[in-house]
Design a protein around this motif. Structure first.
Motif, mmCIF file in Angstrom:
data_model
loop_
_atom_site.group_PDB
_atom_site.id
_atom_site.type_symbol
_atom_site.label_atom_id
_atom_site.label_comp_id
_atom_site.label_asym_id
_atom_site.label_seq_id
_atom_site.Cartn_x
_atom_site.Cartn_y
_atom_site.Cartn_z
ATOM 1 N N LEU B 37 -44.724 53.326 -2.025
ATOM 2 C CA LEU B 37 -43.735 54.234 -2.677
ATOM 3 C C LEU B 37 -43.867 55.490 -2.794
ATOM 4 C CD1 LEU B 37 -41.838 54.257 -5.186
ATOM 5 C CD2 LEU B 37 -43.758 53.721 -6.678
ATOM 6 N N PRO B 38 -43.133 55.967 -1.698
ATOM 7 C CA PRO B 38 -43.298 57.222 -1.261
ATOM 8 C C PRO B 38 -42.398 58.121 -2.208
ATOM 9 C CG PRO B 38 -41.554 56.345 0.016
ATOM 10 C CD PRO B 38 -42.273 55.388 -0.865
ATOM 11 N N LYS B 39 -42.702 59.499 -2.161
ATOM 12 C CA LYS B 39 -42.167 60.354 -3.050
ATOM 13 C C LYS B 39 -40.454 60.187 -2.946
ATOM 14 C CE LYS B 39 -45.099 64.270 -3.014
ATOM 15 N NZ LYS B 39 -45.383 65.561 -2.683
ATOM 16 N N GLN B 40 -39.962 59.844 -1.751
ATOM 17 C CA GLN B 40 -38.744 59.790 -1.301
ATOM 18 C C GLN B 40 -38.563 58.899 -0.098
ATOM 19 O OE1 GLN B 40 -37.264 63.450 0.020
ATOM 20 N NE2 GLN B 40 -35.029 63.074 -0.446
ATOM 21 N N VAL B 41 -37.761 58.035 -0.422
ATOM 22 C CA VAL B 41 -37.314 57.277 0.560
ATOM 23 C C VAL B 41 -36.355 57.903 1.590
ATOM 24 C CG1 VAL B 41 -37.592 54.930 -0.403
ATOM 25 C CG2 VAL B 41 -35.496 56.120 -0.497
ATOM 26 N N ASN B 42 -36.117 57.801 2.800
ATOM 27 C CA ASN B 42 -35.502 58.264 3.987
ATOM 28 C C ASN B 42 -35.905 59.775 4.182
ATOM 29 O OD1 ASN B 42 -33.508 56.450 4.265
ATOM 30 N ND2 ASN B 42 -32.140 57.341 3.043
ATOM 31 N N PRO B 69 -37.487 56.265 -4.845
ATOM 32 C CA PRO B 69 -36.407 57.212 -5.251
ATOM 33 C C PRO B 69 -35.680 57.769 -3.997
ATOM 34 C CG PRO B 69 -38.266 58.464 -5.919
ATOM 35 C CD PRO B 69 -38.784 56.875 -5.245
ATOM 36 N N ASN B 70 -34.457 58.137 -4.384
ATOM 37 C CA ASN B 70 -33.709 58.848 -3.233
ATOM 38 C C ASN B 70 -33.987 60.193 -3.350
ATOM 39 O OD1 ASN B 70 -32.051 58.106 -0.956
ATOM 40 N ND2 ASN B 70 -30.386 58.776 -2.298
ATOM 41 N N ASN B 71 -34.573 60.848 -4.341
ATOM 42 C CA ASN B 71 -34.547 62.237 -4.488
ATOM 43 C C ASN B 71 -36.300 62.450 -4.656
ATOM 44 O OD1 ASN B 71 -34.458 64.794 -5.625
ATOM 45 N ND2 ASN B 71 -32.494 64.311 -6.425
ATOM 46 N N ALA B 72 -36.711 63.854 -4.210
ATOM 47 C CA ALA B 72 -38.159 64.005 -4.448
ATOM 48 C C ALA B 72 -38.309 64.521 -5.841
ATOM 49 C CB ALA B 72 -38.484 64.833 -3.231
ATOM 50 N N THR B 73 -37.386 64.774 -6.438
ATOM 51 C CA THR B 73 -37.817 65.499 -7.752
ATOM 52 C C THR B 73 -37.378 64.658 -8.983
ATOM 53 O OG1 THR B 73 -35.614 66.558 -7.519
ATOM 54 C CG2 THR B 73 -37.199 67.716 -7.096
ATOM 55 N N VAL C 289 -32.589 46.093 -4.176
ATOM 56 C CA VAL C 289 -31.643 46.830 -3.673
ATOM 57 C C VAL C 289 -31.984 48.353 -3.325
ATOM 58 C CG1 VAL C 289 -29.271 47.691 -3.849
ATOM 59 C CG2 VAL C 289 -29.988 45.538 -4.488
ATOM 60 N N SER C 290 -31.972 48.694 -2.348
ATOM 61 C CA SER C 290 -32.401 50.277 -2.075
ATOM 62 C C SER C 290 -31.723 51.077 -2.946
ATOM 63 C CB SER C 290 -32.348 50.661 -0.570
ATOM 64 O OG SER C 290 -30.835 50.824 -0.395
ATOM 65 N N ALA C 291 -32.540 52.336 -3.011
ATOM 66 C CA ALA C 291 -32.012 53.287 -4.053
ATOM 67 C C ALA C 291 -30.541 53.802 -3.323
ATOM 68 C CB ALA C 291 -33.002 54.553 -4.136
ATOM 69 N N GLN C 292 -30.442 54.083 -2.136
ATOM 70 C CA GLN C 292 -29.209 54.419 -1.681
ATOM 71 C C GLN C 292 -27.957 53.566 -1.983
ATOM 72 O OE1 GLN C 292 -31.999 53.954 -0.121
ATOM 73 N NE2 GLN C 292 -31.811 54.102 2.044
ATOM 74 N N SER C 293 -28.344 52.489 -1.967
ATOM 75 C CA SER C 293 -27.112 51.433 -2.176
ATOM 76 C C SER C 293 -27.012 51.282 -3.718
ATOM 77 C CB SER C 293 -27.426 49.928 -1.642
ATOM 78 O OG SER C 293 -27.861 49.783 -0.609
ATOM 79 N N GLN C 294 -27.924 51.702 -4.628
ATOM 80 C CA GLN C 294 -27.622 51.729 -5.931
ATOM 81 C C GLN C 294 -26.607 53.057 -6.375
ATOM 82 O OE1 GLN C 294 -31.063 51.740 -8.375
ATOM 83 N NE2 GLN C 294 -32.151 50.235 -7.175
ATOM 84 N N ILE C 295 -26.876 53.874 -5.651
ATOM 85 C CA ILE C 295 -26.129 55.012 -5.714
ATOM 86 C C ILE C 295 -24.468 54.984 -5.293
ATOM 87 C CG2 ILE C 295 -25.499 57.593 -4.728
ATOM 88 C CD1 ILE C 295 -28.498 58.056 -4.522
ATOM 89 N N VAL C 296 -24.500 54.085 -4.372
ATOM 90 C CA VAL C 296 -23.085 53.570 -4.013
ATOM 91 C C VAL C 296 -22.557 52.738 -5.111
ATOM 92 C CG1 VAL C 296 -21.469 52.550 -2.298
ATOM 93 C CG2 VAL C 296 -23.498 53.714 -1.447
ATOM 94 N N VAL C 297 -23.264 52.010 -5.682
ATOM 95 C CA VAL C 297 -22.661 51.164 -6.589
ATOM 96 C C VAL C 297 -22.327 51.838 -7.890
ATOM 97 C CG1 VAL C 297 -23.440 49.365 -8.266
ATOM 98 C CG2 VAL C 297 -24.098 48.769 -6.050
ATOM 99 N N THR C 298 -23.332 52.969 -8.241
ATOM 100 C CA THR C 298 -22.933 53.831 -9.291
ATOM 101 C C THR C 298 -21.482 54.573 -9.055
ATOM 102 O OG1 THR C 298 -25.325 54.233 -9.665
ATOM 103 C CG2 THR C 298 -23.734 55.607 -10.800
ATOM 104 N N GLY C 299 -21.451 55.096 -7.947
ATOM 105 C CA GLY C 299 -20.312 55.602 -7.683
ATOM 106 C C GLY C 299 -19.092 54.852 -7.478
#
Ligand SMILES: Nc1ncnc2c1ncn2[C@@H]1O[C@H](COP(=O)(O)OP(=O)(O)OP(=O)(O)O)[C@@H](O)[C@H]1O
Ligand SMILES: Nc1ncnc2c1ncn2[C@@H]1O[C@H](COP(=O)(O)OP(=O)(O)OP(=O)(O)O)[C@@H](O)[C@H]1O
Ligand SMILES: [Mg+2]
Ligand SMILES: [Mg+2]
Lengths: 498, 335, 331, 346
Positions: B37-42, B69-73, C289-299
């Protein structure tokens, strides 16, 4: 017979959901002829016009232009076909200059298709000169009075040099001199061969301008005939379906104590040192030319605008500056002049609009009493004969006149001691107008003090016990009923009287 | 009322969270699921680290998974991922914490539910995890960056620090050691004139670098203990008149910095190998889940070809000294 | 003008409510681990800050305004809480102080909007940065985590074996108050009128400015409360707490069918929107489901939320139109 | 044009014409006011730090503003039509990465820029058609596409990143190079800005954007192709965001999946500070550009003055609020004096 009509419609129908706005209506407009379109509020006049203008698509029926059937897919199609329309509600771009408003979308261009701003301004100035109005082409449309907006609309239509000129109540907000100017211009257009379709609730205007009249009732055609030979009463009978009582049913009332007293009211740059009183049982007319500042006085008295100096008392109690709620609590009501912007919440239901002034009275234990609210609204909607399908329908679906009635209902429902009405019958048909007048008379006889602002001089003369006249932000005359004539009022309104 | 003082008093001595004894001979379990579980994926850095963990887990016969999460904050986002992993009953998780405190409740809940918790790269409060795998001791990192810049400057001149966010725990610890190192007589001709924060945002770091140079025209060097910051600072310097004149060092990845080493903007910088950090975290997690270690000081375990590690104070395992990259060796590293 | 009477638009807020129920049912039956108490309490606990802020935000949007500074106010209140705690003040004093700060933040927004007549969108973008900046000045890089455990437990704990977090109960009370105020009191009526036509509302004697001012103050108060809850729930007071939360709140409120132009919307819809997004994200995380795909779903959900009702209406109109066209012949 | 040979214009009341000319000037002055604030700020900073306006300093100022100026101009186009495009940050991110990928593959820079702009146009078209065809609130739709584009970008990019080493040297040098103190990027932005602003002022299409933002209902009645115009505005906005993406790549030499994250608020701030009203129909591109210049410069000024970065955010916010408030107060004051003067003459 005559040459074929420039523009005609055959058996037009148009419904909005359950409302049948037009049923099997036919109309022919001939070159060089002014054609009046008459009918009560909600008869379908504006709908007919919007169909001719390509705003609405008809459900059935045919539009015929120069003998050829046409279909308009939008206002641009109609415009390109040479049809100019002045809609009932002015639709300007508030952020743009008056000149840009008039020529938007068809500005003259110079090299590289760039807009020729100079030419736009010059052409606008020329149009205004033709209409005899003193408006600056560079002025932004925001802040123009309704009348000035209407004038810009007229200029816009004229600028098209159209073969067909359609006008939906262009004069509702104008005073006599402006109307005369407009008619002069329209007449010259007609003489040059334009066909004119004209709507007004002022019958005398139809007789001055038009040759032919078509009458609608409840969306259906009643008659289409030459005007010559008809009397006003004939028209009214065809429109309303019955004979009309007096248009100005003035009752003799007893004057009571001073209910509204305004002392040295001033709003800098708008009006100065305005003082007057209105007694219980009295109807005071406030006359003046467009832009004289009458509405502004009303707004300041009611507290929607702040006053810079002066004092307002209702029933002896001084009102707080800039607080309409205090004014309402003291028994003051103001029916504003611009129903769309100031009078109504268009997307809200009739019920809720009327209910808006009763938020304090239709409450039980801090919560809205919906039953009481509905009873109150229904009661007044019925009293004023508002024509609607369901009380829960949005006011946006009502015809202009019926919207005006809702505004009246909304304020009468507060049972005010002092009622200020600003152009109360703008856009209201003769039948209802008489109704409104009777209502005002009756209210006065019940002891309500009425201040009536109107640009309709006969209305002022017919209804007021006393006429105050404003000119350029000052009250220039106070004329008792006996001495009030068109001449005396106009003299004061134009600043010719002492 | 309840104040900080009264709470501190009632807290008493630190509670030891492991009741059971470690069994160094216990067999290494297979088929475990370890979640990263990193601070931010990608984030490229974490991706390299996680990939290292994945490879190690593959060798150990356990399953790897990554989420985050997608965001480090987005701290609350990270908390909900901890919750999700608890919910999914993974055997262990390796977490790089966005916030030392915010994850605590969730992590404790995870540990109560039998999930072993390893933190790596960024630690939480000590009682909220079993072991922290440190990329190098904070002290070594802090001091070595000062040594690097000192060498490049001939131990003379003004320097500044361009850090990440003001709240970044790692950076703050390192900066403390940097300041301490600078107190040594060797550095008496060097002065730390300013610490700026670029929030790990390229544009912001860019402008902060500009600001530093405008405010201190005589600035001789910048230390930038964050990979995002050093990249932005290097990009600015390389496109400005300061290229080669103002020395820049700090923590960066060879891939990011290759260009700037080549064009002379940067002489040398350092970093640990994130892939090794991930691999060590994976080994630690599996050792914990197998019962070989419990996280007590002094416990020893082997981590595949990384060698043998001993758990230190506060249950911290250190990867070792960072690698210094310069024009000579950078070609050999591909991360 | 649109045919308003022709076909009543399908009520989107009801649709969102329905969608939430469907999603819950699907998640309960199809998603492993969704239905147990622990997960549900996680779900609710993590969604609560958004839900708390959605209450005043809905009212503001209905009244034709918006407040983008809520997350910063929450951050500021958390930061102040941390700083004062570090300074040794008692938590019972700190909490009222934080709430007061929220009130001040709201008051500043409200005064700028009502007294100077500035657009709230612009003002609150500014104060969003300002409040966050002040939070940074107040607490700097500290992260305060050692709040008293009784408070932490209240913010993070749940009622015995049930799935209901303690904090959910006060939220329900606040929700009830908000629903009643907006939908059953004269004040609520006034807000709807104000949002739909401010001028007309003023002419009807509604104290538009005063209402708006109080609304901003209430929003500030709720934001501060959210900030306190956040700091306790995550046991961490930092200046950047709740960063970016304003967009989530706005997204959820809009998803719930509250019209950004003002005058339309319901609190039920907004809260349904909040929990629809929260539940969706929880279920998707459980499904890996990855965080990125979740964002797409929200949108996609957001776009659909505005597109679907219009498309539905257009279909209805087209069907009615075909009926009408049958009767008449097109030239 | 149907009014043929306009008769000589009548003499407009000189007092009134004078007043409106003053109004005109005031409107122009609103941009002037921002410029003034900007200049004062620069002057003060220069006084406090003589390095600030060195050649390098000026270059930095201009470079910092370039990207925001481009995106803010595009945003202003959309805001003038009473809409908004919140997805610009996402668009910029995805286009920058696309250009980077292309360059990494060895393609020529010019094509990369074209590609980036084309992708931006694609995003703009998506927004524009959703907003104009569906006739749905722009705020919601573009908030949606903000998420969608960002999400797809993240899925596509993953943890990859483009670094300066992946890019042709010429491209990166171009990003920081310039003629004396004027960077190439700023020149590009200036040319685009002037071109679009000229179109907006002097072409029917441009004027119609103002019209339909000012009063959409009236625009329809005036026969303005509302949908097409809105689509155009969004497309232009997308194109500018795409161009900004390419320039971002050249400038920073570094993009990943989070490039441009949260940029929408900065852009909207710039537009607001620049005096473009969210109610549509007013404001100018130059205003927006000045707003962008002002905002980015604050971020250079504060560090140059040695203000601790702890204070930067708060000062930024307060200045933003002040800028909006002062603009408003000045406008109100002037309107009132004008009204009085009007009344005096009338
Ligand atoms: N957009 C609409 N949606 C629903 N009903 C409408 C709509 N426009 C008009 N109507 C209905 O159609 C009928 C005719 O309205 P219309 O506006 O044509 O009347 P009118 O003759 O112009 O009246 P007025 O003299 O008051 O302007 C009315 O009953 C009105 O309520
Ligand atoms: N909203 C407004 N903003 C700025 N100026 C206004 C506004 N409304 C009216 N005015 C201007 O104020 C002056 C007084 O207008 P007012 O509406 O009070 O006149 P009036 O005598 O009521 O005339 P009428 O109602 O027939 O237009 C006019 O010059 C008008 O153009
Ligand atoms: Mg009509
Ligand atoms: Mg008036």
């Amino acid at each position: 017979m005559r040459e074929p009509p420039v523009l005609a419609v055959r058996s037009l129908t148009k419904s909005f959901g359950a409302v049948r706005a037009l049923q099997d209506v036919s109309l022919r407009l001939h070159a060089g002829e002014a054609h009046a379109l008459a009918g009560e509020n909600g008869a379908g006049k504006s709908t007919l016009i919007k169909t001719l203008a390509g705003v609405h698509r008809p459900d059935g029926g045919t539009l015929v232009l120069d003998g050829e059937p046409v279909v308009f897919n939008g206002p641009a199609d109609a415009r390109d076909a040479g049809i100019a329309v002045i809609y009932q509600e002015p639709t300007l771009f508030p952020d743009l200059s008056v000149a840009e408003n008039i020529f938007m979308g068809r500005q003259p261009v110079r090299s590289l298709r760039r807009v020729d701003h100079k030419a736009v301004r010059a052409a606008t100035a020329a149009l205004f000169a033709r209409l005899g109005v003193d408006l600056d082409p560079d002025q932004p449309a925001r802040g123009l009075s309704i009348a000035d907006q209407q004038i810009v609309e007229i200029a816009k239509a004229l600028s098209l040099d159209a073969r067909v000129l359609i006008m939906d109540e262009p004069t509702a907000a104008l005073t006599g001199s402006e109307v005369a100017r407009l008619f002069g211009v329209v007449r010259s257009l007609r003489e040059q061969g334009a066909a004119v379709l004209f709507i007004s609730h002022r019958l005398e205007e139809m007789f001055t301008l038009c040759q032919q009249v078509t009458i609608l009732r409840d969306g259906a055609l009643v008659s289409s005939e030459p005007l010559s030979g008809l009397t006003e009463d004939d028209l009214v009978r065809r429109m309303v379906g019955r004979d009309l009582d007096a248009l100005y049913p003035k009752l003799d009332t007893e004057r009571g104590a001073v209910a509204l007293s305004v002392r040295r009211l001033t709003r800098e740059g708008v009006f100065t040192d305005v003082s007057f009183e209105v007694r219980r049982g009295e109807i005071v007319g406030l006359a003046g030319l467009v832009g004289a500042g009458r509405s502004e006085v009303a707004r300041a008295v009611f507290g929607v605008d702040r006053r810079d100096a002066g004092e307002v008392r209702v029933g002896g109690k001084a009102l707080t500056n800039g607080a309409p709620s205090v004014a309402m609590a003291a028994g003051l009501a103001l029916v504003p002049e611009d129903r769309r912007a100031q009078g109504l919440v268009m997307d809200m239901s009739i019920e809720r609009n009327i209910g808006l002034t009763g938020l304090r009275s239709t409450v039980r234990a801090g919560l809205m009493d919906r039953g009481a609210e509905r009873r109150r609204s229904l009661d007044w909607a019925v009293k004023l004969q508002v024509k609607y399908a369901r009380i829960a329908d949005a006011v946006a679906t009502l015809s202009g006149g019926n919207q005006q009635k809702v505004v009246l209902a909304k304020w009468l429902a507060t049972r005010p001691d002092v009622l200020i009405v600003d152009e109360p019958t703008r856009g209201i048909d003769v039948g209802t107008k008489a109704e409104v007048h009777r209502l005002l008379s009756q209210l006065a006889s019940e002891g309500v003090a009425v201040l009536m602002i109107s640009s309709d001089l006969p209305e002022i003369l017919g209804m007021a016990d006393r006429v105050l006249v404003m000119h350029e932000g000052r009250i220039t005359a106070e004329i008792p009923r006996a001495e009030a004539t068109e001449e005396s009022v106009m003299a004061a309104a134009t600043g010719r009287a002492a | 009322g309840t104040t900080k003082k009264s709470v501190d008093e009632s807290a008493g001595g630190g509670a030891d969270n492991s009741a059971s004894e470690a069994d160094p001979k216990a067999p290494l379990k297979k088929g475990l699921t370890v979640a990263f579980l990193p601070k931010q994926v990608n984030n490229p850095y974490f991706t390299v680290a996680d990939k290292g963990g994945e490879k190690a887990l593959g060798g150990l016969g356990s399953k790897y998974k990554e989420t985050g999460p997608n965001n480090a904050t987005d701290t609350s986002g990270q908390v909900s991922y901890v919750n999700t992993l608890t919910q999914q009953q993974v055997d262990a998780m390796a977490v790089s914490a966005q916030d030392p405190g915010a994850l605590c409740t969730a992590l404790k809940q995870a540990m109560r539910n039998g999930v072993k918790v390893v933190t790596f790269d960024s630690d939480t409060n000590t009682e909220c995890r079993d072991v922290f795998v440190s990329q190098a001791s904070a002290e070594a990192l802090g001091r070595s960056q000062v040594r690097l810049i000192g060498k490049q400057l001939g131990y003379k001149g003004d320097i500044a620090i361009l850090s990440a966010a003001q709240t970044a725990t790692n950076q703050n610890t390192w900066i403390t050691y940097m300041k301490d190192e600078l107190k040594k007589p060797k550095y008496k001709n060097m002065k730390l004139v300013k610490t700026a924060y670029g929030n790990d945002d390229a544009q912001m770091s860019f402008q902060q670098t500009q600001g530093l140079l405008q405010e201190h025209p005589d600035l001789a060097g910048v230390i930038c203990p964050t990979t995002v910051g050093i990249k932005a600072a290097a990009q600015y310097l390389s496109g400005s008149k300061y290229r080669g004149k103002v020395k820049l060092t700090g923590l960066g990845t060879p891939n990011d910095m290759r260009q700037y080493v080549k064009n002379g903007t940067v002489e040398a910088f350092e970093l640990w190998d994130p892939a090794k950090l991930g691999a060590l975290s994976a080994h630690t997690a599996v050792a914990l889940a197998s019962g070989r270690i419990t996280g007590k000081k002094g416990e020893t375990f082997t981590a595949g070809d990384l060698g043998s590690f001993t758990i230190g104070d506060d249950s911290v395992v250190s990867l070792g000294d960072p690698t210094v990259f310069d024009a000579k060796n950078i070609g050999r590293y591909k991360f | 003008m649109a045919d308003i009477s022709a076909h009543r638009a399908i009520r989107w807020d009801t649709a969102v409510g329905g969608l939430l129920v469907v999603l819950l049912l699907l998640s309960f039956s199809l998603v492993d681990g969704f239905g147990n108490a622990l997960n549900l309490s996680f779900l609710i606990g993590n969604t609560l800050p958004i839900a708390l802020l959605a209450l005043p935000m809905t009212m503001l949007v209905v009244a034709g305004e918006i407040d983008l500074s809520v997350a910063s106010t929450a951050g500021l209140s958390g930061a102040v809480m941390g700083a004062l705690w570090n300074a040794g003040m008692s938590i019972e004093t700190i909490i009222p102080v934080c709430l007061l700060i929220g009130v001040v933040c709201g008051l500043v927004n409200g005064l700028l909007v009502t007294r100077l007549g500035l657009p709230s969108l612009a003002v609150t973008i500014g104060t969003m940065a300002a409040y966050r900046g002040i939070a940074q000045i107040v607490l700097g890089s500290d992260a305060v985590t050692d709040f008293p455990s009784s408070y932490l437990d209240f913010a993070a704990g749940k009622l015995g074996d049930t799935f209901i977090p303690y904090a959910f109960l006060p939220f329900l009370v606040l929700l009830a108050i908000a629903v009643v105020s907006l939908h059953a009191t004269p004040l609520g009526r006034a807000l709807f009128a104000t949002g739909a036509n401010e001028e007309a509302a003023r002419f009807a004697g509604i104290r538009v400015k005063r209402h708006k001012l109080w609304l901003f103050v209430a929003t500030g108060l709720m934001a501060a409360l959210t900030g306190i809850f956040w700091a306790l729930h995550y046991a961490s007071a930092r200046y950047d707490n709740a960063t970016g939360l304003e967009l989530s709140v706005v997204a959820a409120v809009l998803l719930g069918g509250v019209d950004f132009d003002g005058g339309k919307g319901t609190l039920g819809g907004a809260i349904a929107g909040v929990f629809l997004l929260g539940t969706g994200q929880n279920a998707m995380s459980l499904l890996n489901v990855s965080a990125q795909s979740q964002i797409v779903v929200t949108g996609v959900l957001l776009v659909l939320s505005v597109l679907a009702p219009r498309v539905a209406r257009r279909f209805a109109v087209a069907r009615a139109g075909r009926g009408a066209a049958g009767r008449t012949s097109e030239p | 044009m149907t009014v043929t040979a306009p008769p000589p214009a009548p003499a407009v009341d000189p007092a009134k014409a004078g007043a409106t000319r003053l109004v005109d000037r005031v409107f122009k002055m609103r941009e002037l006011a921002i410029l003034l604030v900007f200049l004062v700020m620069i002057a003060v900073t220069q006084a406090g730090n003589s390095e600030f306006l060195s050649e390098q300093g000026i270059k930095d100022l201009l470079l910092n503003a370039t990207i925001l100026v481009l995106v803010a101009s595009g945003q202003a186009l959309v805001v003038i039509t009473r809409n908004v495009d919140l997805s610009v940050g996402s668009t910029m991110g995805v286009t920058a990465f696309a250009a980077g990928t292309y360059l990494q593959g060895g393609g020529p820079p010019v094509v990369a820029i074209v590609l980036s702009v084309a992708l931006g146009i694609g995003c703009g078209l998506l927004n524009g058609s959703l907003v104009s065809l569906g006739q749905v609130p722009a705020l919601v739709v573009t908030l949606g596409t903000l998420y969608i584009i960002r999400g797809l970008d993240s899925v596509w990019v993953g943890s990859r990143q483009i670094t300066a080493a992946d890019l042709p040297d010429g491209f990166v040098d171009f990003g920081s190079g310039g003629i004396l103190a004027v960077p190439y990027l700023a020149l590009i932005a200036l040319v685009v800005l002037v071109g679009v602003a000229y179109y907006l002022r002097h072409y029917r299409g441009g004027r119609e954007l103002y019209a339909l933002g000012s009063q959409p209902r009236a625009a329809r009645l005036a026969g303005i192709p509302v949908r097409r115009r809105i689509l155009t505005a969004y497309t232009a906005c997308g194109a500018l965001a795409g161009l900004a993406g390419a320039l971002y790549l050249a400038r920073f030499g570094n993009v990943d999946s989070s490039t441009g994250n949260g940029y929408e608020l900065t852009v909207v701030s710039a537009v607001v500070v620049g005096g473009v009203a969210f109610t549509g129909g007013s404001g100018s591109l130059y205003g927006a550009a000045l707003g962008a210049l002002l905002l980015t410069s604050i971020n250079s000024v504060l560090p140059a003055l040695g203000v601790s970065s702890v204070w930067v955010l708060a000062i930024n916010g307060v200045l933003l609020v002040l800028a909006i408030a002062v603009d408003r107060v000045v406008a109100l004051r002037l309107a009132r004096t004008l009204k009085k003067r009007n009344a005096g003459h009338g």
